[in-house]
Write a protein that holds these residues in place. Structure first.
Motif, PDB file in Angstrom:
ATOM      1  N   GLN A  44       0.805  -1.223   0.000  1.00  0.00           N
ATOM      2  CA  GLN A  44       0.000   0.000   0.000  1.00  0.00           C
ATOM      3  C   GLN A  44       0.838   1.274   0.000  1.00  0.00           C
ATOM      4  N   ASN A  45       2.016   1.217   0.599  1.00  0.00           N
ATOM      5  CA  ASN A  45       2.865   2.406   0.685  1.00  0.00           C
ATOM      6  C   ASN A  45       3.533   2.678  -0.665  1.00  0.00           C
ATOM      7  N   PRO A  46       3.332   3.866  -1.259  1.00  0.00           N
ATOM      8  CA  PRO A  46       3.876   4.153  -2.589  1.00  0.00           C
ATOM      9  C   PRO A  46       5.398   4.052  -2.662  1.00  0.00           C
ATOM     10  N   SER A  47       6.089   4.551  -1.641  1.00  0.00           N
ATOM     11  CA  SER A  47       7.555   4.514  -1.642  1.00  0.00           C
ATOM     12  C   SER A  47       8.068   3.082  -1.562  1.00  0.00           C
ATOM     13  N   ALA A  48       7.460   2.283  -0.682  1.00  0.00           N
ATOM     14  CA  ALA A  48       7.855   0.875  -0.561  1.00  0.00           C
ATOM     15  C   ALA A  48       7.519   0.115  -1.837  1.00  0.00           C
ATOM     16  N   ARG A  49       6.401   0.465  -2.458  1.00  0.00           N
ATOM     17  CA  ARG A  49       5.996  -0.177  -3.703  1.00  0.00           C
ATOM     18  C   ARG A  49       7.021   0.099  -4.804  1.00  0.00           C
ATOM     19  N   LEU A  50       7.485   1.332  -4.885  1.00  0.00           N
ATOM     20  CA  LEU A  50       8.490   1.687  -5.878  1.00  0.00           C
ATOM     21  C   LEU A  50       9.789   0.934  -5.632  1.00  0.00           C
ATOM     22  N   GLY A  51      10.216   0.895  -4.367  1.00  0.00           N
ATOM     23  CA  GLY A  51      11.462   0.209  -4.032  1.00  0.00           C
ATOM     24  C   GLY A  51      11.407  -1.268  -4.376  1.00  0.00           C
ATOM     25  N   LYS A  52      10.286  -1.906  -4.066  1.00  0.00           N
ATOM     26  CA  LYS A  52      10.146  -3.336  -4.356  1.00  0.00           C
ATOM     27  C   LYS A  52      10.076  -3.597  -5.860  1.00  0.00           C
ATOM     28  N   THR A  53       9.464  -2.697  -6.591  1.00  0.00           N
ATOM     29  CA  THR A  53       9.374  -2.865  -8.043  1.00  0.00           C
ATOM     30  C   THR A  53      10.750  -2.749  -8.687  1.00  0.00           C
ATOM     31  N   ILE A  54      11.524  -1.753  -8.272  1.00  0.00           N
ATOM     32  CA  ILE A  54      12.885  -1.590  -8.797  1.00  0.00           C
ATOM     33  C   ILE A  54      13.727  -2.805  -8.454  1.00  0.00           C
ATOM     34  N   SER A  55      13.639  -3.258  -7.223  1.00  0.00           N
ATOM     35  CA  SER A  55      14.397  -4.442  -6.797  1.00  0.00           C
ATOM     36  C   SER A  55      14.031  -5.657  -7.634  1.00  0.00           C
ATOM     37  N   MET A  56      12.737  -5.824  -7.909  1.00  0.00           N
ATOM     38  CA  MET A  56      12.279  -6.968  -8.690  1.00  0.00           C
ATOM     39  C   MET A  56      12.850  -6.942 -10.102  1.00  0.00           C
ATOM     40  N   VAL A  57      12.820  -5.772 -10.750  1.00  0.00           N
ATOM     41  CA  VAL A  57      13.327  -5.656 -12.117  1.00  0.00           C
ATOM     42  C   VAL A  57      14.812  -6.004 -12.168  1.00  0.00           C
ATOM     43  N   LEU A  58      15.570  -5.494 -11.202  1.00  0.00           N
ATOM     44  CA  LEU A  58      17.011  -5.750 -11.189  1.00  0.00           C
ATOM     45  C   LEU A  58      17.319  -7.206 -10.841  1.00  0.00           C
ATOM     46  N   GLN A  59      16.549  -7.783  -9.941  1.00  0.00           N
ATOM     47  CA  GLN A  59      16.751  -9.184  -9.587  1.00  0.00           C
ATOM     48  C   GLN A  59      16.401 -10.099 -10.764  1.00  0.00           C
ATOM     49  N   PHE A  60      15.377  -9.728 -11.526  1.00  0.00           N
ATOM     50  CA  PHE A  60      15.005 -10.512 -12.701  1.00  0.00           C
ATOM     51  C   PHE A  60      16.165 -10.538 -13.697  1.00  0.00           C
ATOM     52  N   GLY A  61      16.759  -9.375 -13.957  1.00  0.00           N
ATOM     53  CA  GLY A  61      17.891  -9.320 -14.873  1.00  0.00           C
ATOM     54  C   GLY A  61      19.094 -10.081 -14.354  1.00  0.00           C
ATOM     55  N   GLU A  62      19.314  -9.999 -13.042  1.00  0.00           N
ATOM     56  CA  GLU A  62      20.462 -10.676 -12.422  1.00  0.00           C
ATOM     57  C   GLU A  62      20.335 -12.192 -12.531  1.00  0.00           C
ATOM     58  N   LYS A  63      19.125 -12.699 -12.349  1.00  0.00           N
ATOM     59  CA  LYS A  63      18.902 -14.146 -12.385  1.00  0.00           C
ATOM     60  C   LYS A  63      18.797 -14.694 -13.808  1.00  0.00           C
ATOM     61  N   ASN A  64      18.574 -13.814 -14.771  1.00  0.00           N
ATOM     62  CA  ASN A  64      18.413 -14.231 -16.166  1.00  0.00           C
ATOM     63  C   ASN A  64      19.357 -13.425 -17.057  1.00  0.00           C
ATOM     64  N   PRO A  65      20.664 -13.692 -16.967  1.00  0.00           N
ATOM     65  CA  PRO A  65      21.643 -12.861 -17.687  1.00  0.00           C
ATOM     66  C   PRO A  65      21.435 -12.808 -19.192  1.00  0.00           C
ATOM     67  N   GLY A  66      21.009 -13.918 -19.802  1.00  0.00           N
ATOM     68  CA  GLY A  66      20.759 -13.896 -21.241  1.00  0.00           C
ATOM     69  C   GLY A  66      19.645 -12.928 -21.586  1.00  0.00           C
ATOM     70  N   MET A  67      18.573 -12.954 -20.803  1.00  0.00           N
ATOM     71  CA  MET A  67      17.461 -12.047 -21.040  1.00  0.00           C
ATOM     72  C   MET A  67      17.811 -10.618 -20.667  1.00  0.00           C
ATOM     73  N   CYS A  68      18.752 -10.462 -19.739  1.00  0.00           N
ATOM     74  CA  CYS A  68      19.232  -9.117 -19.402  1.00  0.00           C
ATOM     75  C   CYS A  68      19.863  -8.460 -20.622  1.00  0.00           C
ATOM     76  N   ARG A  69      20.580  -9.236 -21.427  1.00  0.00           N
ATOM     77  CA  ARG A  69      21.180  -8.699 -22.648  1.00  0.00           C
ATOM     78  C   ARG A  69      20.122  -8.295 -23.661  1.00  0.00           C
ATOM     79  N   VAL A  70      18.976  -8.963 -23.618  1.00  0.00           N
ATOM     80  CA  VAL A  70      17.858  -8.567 -24.477  1.00  0.00           C
ATOM     81  C   VAL A  70      17.252  -7.268 -23.943  1.00  0.00           C
ATOM     82  N   MET A  71      17.079  -7.169 -22.632  1.00  0.00           N
ATOM     83  CA  MET A  71      16.489  -5.987 -22.016  1.00  0.00           C
ATOM     84  C   MET A  71      17.319  -4.734 -22.281  1.00  0.00           C
ATOM     85  N   THR A  72      18.639  -4.876 -22.274  1.00  0.00           N
ATOM     86  CA  THR A  72      19.506  -3.722 -22.492  1.00  0.00           C
ATOM     87  C   THR A  72      19.715  -3.422 -23.976  1.00  0.00           C
TER      88      THR A  72
END
Length: 211
Positions: A99-127
């Motif tokens: 519910q907290n907007p700031s916490a929501r933003l932080g968790k969303t950013i963390s999720m995007v970066l963790q997704f790229g970290e765990k999927n390096p091949g797809m990270c190269r597609v994202m970039t």
């Protein structure tokens, strides 16, 4: 080992060799092709992936690939579709639970970066690194993912800057900074040969970005 046992083992091997190889179902083969393409993109400094190399990795002919995808661009589109559905299903889950907007933003950013970290091949597609010599529409589609992410950031930031004299402008400016942060971290990860983690010092960075 007795002669009888040896003969039995030999017969079993011959039977296995004679047995027809089980062919994967069409949907399974598509997934296998995409998984193999993603794994080939995980090699640091990897050259452009060709359909010949991809077919060789799968031990099939190039013609077999084109029975499932009309072109290599369509294979990359399959990866992009997976990235889009994975990232935004998680974005929606975070939005529903936090519910907290700031916490929501932080968790969303963390999720995007963790997704790229765990999927390096797809990270190269994202970039876009893996799309340099591919069809232009692929990069355009990848850009749309980050545009959509920036819009999501902007929506959440409006609540945080409600007291500002120019809330829309301020939300847009900060949303672009957050998006650039995500893109920059992912790009550094890909171009460092997957050595500089996108989540490096993430908590401290988020404090500075979100206050």
């Amino acid at each position: 080992m007795s002669e009888v046992a040896t003969q039995e083992n030999t017969s079993a091997l011959e039977a296995d060799a004679a047995a027809p190889r089980k062919r994967p179902k069409p949907g399974e083969r598509r997934v296998q092709i995409l998984q193999t393409l993603a794994s080939m993109l995980e090699r640091p400094g990897a050259e452009r992936v060709t359909t010949a190399a991809l077919a060789g990795k799968l031990d099939v002919s190039e013609a077999a690939l084109y029975r499932h995808f009309a072109s290599k661009a369509q294979m990359f589109e399959g990866l992009i579709e997976f990235i889009e559905s994975s990232v935004f299903s998680l974005v929606n889950q975070i939005a529903e639970r936090e519910q907290n907007p700031s916490a929501r933003l932080g968790k969303t950013i963390s999720m995007v970066l963790q997704f790229g970290e765990k999927n390096p091949g797809m990270c190269r597609v994202m970039t876009g690194d893996a799309l340099v010599f591919e069809n232009e529409r692929l990069q355009e589609r990848m850009n749309q993912l980050f545009d959509k992410l920036e819009s999501h950031f902007k929506q959440n930031l409006r609540d945080l800057v409600a007291g500002s004299s120019t809330p829309t402008v301020e939300a847009q400016a900060q949303a672009s900074v957050l998006t650039a942060f995500c893109m920059g971290r992912l790009q550094r990860y890909a171009r460092s040969g997957f050595k500089r983690m996108p989540t490096e010092h993430l908590d401290a960075s988020l404090v500075r970005l979100l206050g």
